[in-house]
Design a protein around this motif. Structure first.
Motif, PDB file in Angstrom:
ATOM      1  N   TYR A  84       0.668  -0.934   0.030  1.00 39.83           N
ATOM      2  CA  TYR A  84      -0.273   0.096   0.019  1.00 39.83           C
ATOM      3  C   TYR A  84       0.916   1.206  -0.124  1.00 39.83           C
ATOM      4  CZ  TYR A  84      -3.266   3.630   1.358  1.00 39.83           C
ATOM      5  OH  TYR A  84      -3.953   4.799   1.309  1.00 39.83           O
ATOM      6  N   ALA A  85       1.989   1.192   0.686  1.00 43.17           N
ATOM      7  CA  ALA A  85       2.891   2.390   0.607  1.00 43.17           C
ATOM      8  C   ALA A  85       4.140   1.805   1.492  1.00 43.17           C
ATOM      9  CB  ALA A  85       2.271   3.364   1.737  1.00 43.17           C
ATOM     10  N   VAL A  86       5.235   2.546   1.028  1.00 41.04           N
ATOM     11  CA  VAL A  86       6.617   2.478   1.493  1.00 41.04           C
ATOM     12  C   VAL A  86       7.281   3.622   1.861  1.00 41.04           C
ATOM     13  CG1 VAL A  86       8.904   1.593   0.830  1.00 41.04           C
ATOM     14  CG2 VAL A  86       6.955   0.572  -0.075  1.00 41.04           C
ATOM     15  N   THR A  87       7.848   3.492   3.444  1.00 44.50           N
ATOM     16  CA  THR A  87       8.530   4.816   3.732  1.00 44.50           C
ATOM     17  C   THR A  87      10.005   4.244   4.274  1.00 44.50           C
ATOM     18  OG1 THR A  87       7.494   3.962   6.045  1.00 44.50           O
ATOM     19  CG2 THR A  87       6.440   5.760   4.727  1.00 44.50           C
ATOM     20  N   ASN A  88      10.731   5.220   4.249  1.00 47.54           N
ATOM     21  CA  ASN A  88      12.145   5.274   4.518  1.00 47.54           C
ATOM     22  C   ASN A  88      12.439   5.946   5.678  1.00 47.54           C
ATOM     23  OD1 ASN A  88      14.831   5.203   4.708  1.00 47.54           O
ATOM     24  ND2 ASN A  88      15.408   5.677   2.757  1.00 47.54           N
ATOM     25  N   ASN A  89      12.897   5.503   6.844  1.00 45.25           N
ATOM     26  CA  ASN A  89      13.267   6.175   7.932  1.00 45.25           C
ATOM     27  C   ASN A  89      14.727   6.630   8.001  1.00 45.25           C
ATOM     28  OD1 ASN A  89      14.906   4.284   9.370  1.00 45.25           O
ATOM     29  ND2 ASN A  89      13.283   3.744  10.681  1.00 45.25           N
ATOM     30  N   GLY A  90      15.289   6.304   6.917  1.00 45.50           N
ATOM     31  CA  GLY A  90      16.895   6.881   7.112  1.00 45.50           C
ATOM     32  C   GLY A  90      17.634   5.645   7.524  1.00 45.50           C
ATOM     33  N   LYS A  91      17.410   4.548   8.178  1.00 40.98           N
ATOM     34  CA  LYS A  91      17.892   3.438   8.259  1.00 40.98           C
ATOM     35  C   LYS A  91      17.365   2.123   7.618  1.00 40.98           C
ATOM     36  CE  LYS A  91      19.504   4.889  12.723  1.00 40.98           C
ATOM     37  NZ  LYS A  91      19.659   4.791  14.387  1.00 40.98           N
ATOM     38  N   SER A  92      16.134   2.239   7.475  1.00 38.66           N
ATOM     39  CA  SER A  92      15.468   1.236   7.005  1.00 38.66           C
ATOM     40  C   SER A  92      14.188   1.437   6.436  1.00 38.66           C
ATOM     41  CB  SER A  92      15.133  -0.003   8.041  1.00 38.66           C
ATOM     42  OG  SER A  92      14.169   0.517   9.192  1.00 38.66           O
ATOM     43  N   TYR A  93      13.636   0.370   5.560  1.00 37.52           N
ATOM     44  CA  TYR A  93      12.398   0.699   4.887  1.00 37.52           C
ATOM     45  C   TYR A  93      11.243  -0.017   5.636  1.00 37.52           C
ATOM     46  CZ  TYR A  93      14.475   2.958   0.774  1.00 37.52           C
ATOM     47  OH  TYR A  93      15.309   3.827   0.029  1.00 37.52           O
ATOM     48  N   THR A  94      10.132   0.542   5.551  1.00 42.93           N
ATOM     49  CA  THR A  94       8.778  -0.174   6.169  1.00 42.93           C
ATOM     50  C   THR A  94       7.711   0.029   5.147  1.00 42.93           C
ATOM     51  OG1 THR A  94       9.307   0.391   8.462  1.00 42.93           O
ATOM     52  CG2 THR A  94       6.895  -0.104   8.143  1.00 42.93           C
ATOM     53  N   ALA A 108       2.648  -3.441   9.156  1.00 44.47           N
ATOM     54  CA  ALA A 108       3.656  -2.656   9.052  1.00 44.47           C
ATOM     55  C   ALA A 108       4.916  -3.612   9.103  1.00 44.47           C
ATOM     56  CB  ALA A 108       3.808  -1.378   9.841  1.00 44.47           C
ATOM     57  N   VAL A 109       5.594  -3.635   7.836  1.00 40.04           N
ATOM     58  CA  VAL A 109       6.587  -4.445   7.744  1.00 40.04           C
ATOM     59  C   VAL A 109       7.870  -3.944   7.449  1.00 40.04           C
ATOM     60  CG1 VAL A 109       7.532  -6.456   6.155  1.00 40.04           C
ATOM     61  CG2 VAL A 109       4.975  -6.195   6.448  1.00 40.04           C
ATOM     62  N   THR A 110       8.991  -3.857   8.568  1.00 36.76           N
ATOM     63  CA  THR A 110       9.987  -3.211   8.729  1.00 36.76           C
ATOM     64  C   THR A 110      11.060  -4.069   8.084  1.00 36.76           C
ATOM     65  OG1 THR A 110       9.215  -1.507  10.400  1.00 36.76           O
ATOM     66  CG2 THR A 110      11.698  -2.010   9.941  1.00 36.76           C
ATOM     67  N   PHE A 111      11.757  -3.760   7.027  1.00 33.06           N
ATOM     68  CA  PHE A 111      12.688  -4.730   6.730  1.00 33.06           C
ATOM     69  C   PHE A 111      14.197  -4.430   7.138  1.00 33.06           C
ATOM     70  CE2 PHE A 111       9.705  -4.171   3.244  1.00 33.06           C
ATOM     71  CZ  PHE A 111       9.426  -5.523   3.059  1.00 33.06           C
ATOM     72  N   LYS A 112      15.108  -5.718   7.285  1.00 38.40           N
ATOM     73  CA  LYS A 112      16.369  -5.458   7.980  1.00 38.40           C
ATOM     74  C   LYS A 112      17.100  -4.489   7.048  1.00 38.40           C
ATOM     75  CE  LYS A 112      17.265  -9.634   7.473  1.00 38.40           C
ATOM     76  NZ  LYS A 112      18.033 -10.957   7.725  1.00 38.40           N
ATOM     77  N   ALA A 113      18.319  -3.772   7.410  1.00 37.00           N
ATOM     78  CA  ALA A 113      18.997  -2.897   6.725  1.00 37.00           C
ATOM     79  C   ALA A 113      19.579  -3.675   5.610  1.00 37.00           C
ATOM     80  CB  ALA A 113      19.984  -2.062   7.839  1.00 37.00           C
ATOM     81  N   ASP A 117      18.302  -2.024  -0.373  1.00 36.64           N
ATOM     82  CA  ASP A 117      18.170  -1.923  -1.840  1.00 36.64           C
ATOM     83  C   ASP A 117      17.029  -2.365  -2.664  1.00 36.64           C
ATOM     84  OD1 ASP A 117      20.766  -0.565  -1.964  1.00 36.64           O
ATOM     85  OD2 ASP A 117      21.947  -2.429  -2.307  1.00 36.64           O
ATOM     86  N   ALA A 118      16.593  -3.722  -2.172  1.00 31.88           N
ATOM     87  CA  ALA A 118      15.642  -4.400  -2.745  1.00 31.88           C
ATOM     88  C   ALA A 118      14.206  -3.417  -2.106  1.00 31.88           C
ATOM     89  CB  ALA A 118      15.584  -5.862  -2.250  1.00 31.88           C
ATOM     90  N   ALA A 119      14.216  -3.073  -0.986  1.00 29.36           N
ATOM     91  CA  ALA A 119      13.056  -2.431  -0.433  1.00 29.36           C
ATOM     92  C   ALA A 119      12.805  -0.856  -1.141  1.00 29.36           C
ATOM     93  CB  ALA A 119      13.057  -2.372   0.865  1.00 29.36           C
ATOM     94  N   SER A 120      13.912  -0.206  -1.491  1.00 30.25           N
ATOM     95  CA  SER A 120      13.707   0.993  -2.227  1.00 30.25           C
ATOM     96  C   SER A 120      13.162   0.662  -3.429  1.00 30.25           C
ATOM     97  CB  SER A 120      15.120   1.434  -2.222  1.00 30.25           C
ATOM     98  OG  SER A 120      16.009   0.694  -3.244  1.00 30.25           O
ATOM     99  N   ASN A 121      12.952  -0.474  -4.019  1.00 31.82           N
ATOM    100  CA  ASN A 121      12.375  -0.727  -5.288  1.00 31.82           C
ATOM    101  C   ASN A 121      10.574  -0.986  -5.303  1.00 31.82           C
ATOM    102  OD1 ASN A 121      14.644  -0.061  -6.882  1.00 31.82           O
ATOM    103  ND2 ASN A 121      15.525  -1.833  -6.391  1.00 31.82           N
ATOM    104  N   LEU A 122      10.277  -1.056  -4.052  1.00 32.62           N
ATOM    105  CA  LEU A 122       8.942  -1.653  -3.892  1.00 32.62           C
ATOM    106  C   LEU A 122       8.089  -0.345  -4.394  1.00 32.62           C
ATOM    107  CD1 LEU A 122       9.455  -3.473  -0.433  1.00 32.62           C
ATOM    108  CD2 LEU A 122       9.106  -4.534  -2.891  1.00 32.62           C
ATOM    109  N   GLU A 147       8.874  -7.339  12.109  1.00 36.75           N
ATOM    110  CA  GLU A 147      10.170  -6.573  11.943  1.00 36.75           C
ATOM    111  C   GLU A 147      11.186  -7.622  11.576  1.00 36.75           C
ATOM    112  OE1 GLU A 147      10.747  -4.886  15.894  1.00 36.75           O
ATOM    113  OE2 GLU A 147       9.028  -3.503  15.587  1.00 36.75           O
ATOM    114  N   GLU A 148      12.372  -7.168  11.371  1.00 36.64           N
ATOM    115  CA  GLU A 148      13.537  -8.134  11.027  1.00 36.64           C
ATOM    116  C   GLU A 148      12.912  -8.848   9.678  1.00 36.64           C
ATOM    117  OE1 GLU A 148      14.743 -10.941  14.069  1.00 36.64           O
ATOM    118  OE2 GLU A 148      13.799  -9.669  15.492  1.00 36.64           O
ATOM    119  N   ALA A 149      12.360  -8.247   8.848  1.00 38.20           N
ATOM    120  CA  ALA A 149      11.853  -8.858   7.568  1.00 38.20           C
ATOM    121  C   ALA A 149      12.917  -8.907   6.408  1.00 38.20           C
ATOM    122  CB  ALA A 149      10.603  -8.146   7.081  1.00 38.20           C
ATOM    123  N   SER A 150      12.712  -9.968   5.658  1.00 36.09           N
ATOM    124  CA  SER A 150      13.314 -10.088   4.410  1.00 36.09           C
ATOM    125  C   SER A 150      12.412 -10.317   3.231  1.00 36.09           C
ATOM    126  CB  SER A 150      14.336 -11.207   4.524  1.00 36.09           C
ATOM    127  OG  SER A 150      15.452 -11.011   5.481  1.00 36.09           O
TER     128      SER A 150
END
Length: 154
Positions: A84-94, A108-113, A117-122, A147-150
């Motif tokens: 639905y949406a993707v955000t970046n808090n500067g350290k990781s993407y949710t 709300a799925v927060t990806f591991k650091a 790269d992959a999350a930035s393309n969602l 959390e700790e998502a891949s």
């Protein structure tokens, strides 16, 4: 000697399989290679395991919270949903991920650091499969915090 070691390893693997050592509710073949590589025990490979209850508007938030706290909290899941949406808090993407047909976001799925790269393309509307740990459930429409998502697939 080499064959004896291989035989022992195969025997131990067979014992683990027969003893039902895994807590997964699904067949091990359905768990992604990523989950196996991470060495996590995935307790659910489909949101449908929980979705029957979670997506039902007649089930109270208290009932869902109790179920999540008893069976899912702290455990890893492998679910597929729609971004639905993707955000970046500067350290990781949710990513806000929709699983129920009539919702905007259920998790709300927060990806591991190392997934940045992959999350930035969602992008919104994209289907995604992910592996992550359920850390809490916020009633009142907040949904799951994973959390700790891949990313398994984009």
């Amino acid at each position: 000697m080499k064959f004896a070691k291989i035989g022992i390893i195969l025997l131990l693997m067979a014992i683990l399989v027969v003893s039902g050592c895994s807590d997964s509710k699904e067949n091990p073949e359905e768990v992604s290679e990523i989950a196996v590589d991470l060495g996590v025990d995935v307790i659910s490979t489909s949101f449908d395991d929980l979705g029957v209850v979670y997506c039902d508007p007649d089930i109270s938030d208290d009932e869902i919270a109790a179920l999540v706290n008893e069976e899912y909290k702290g455990n890893f899941v492998q679910w597929t949903g729609t971004i639905y949406a993707v955000t970046n808090n500067g350290k990781s993407y949710t990513a806000q991920v929709r699983h129920c047909p009539d919702s905007l976001s259920d998790a709300a799925v927060t990806f591991k650091a190392d997934q940045n790269d992959a999350a930035s393309n969602l992008i919104k509307g994209q289907e995604i499969t992910y592996v992550g740990r359920i850390t809490r459930y916020r009633d009142g429409g907040g949904g799951f915090w994973v959390e700790e998502a891949s990313i398994v697939s984009e």
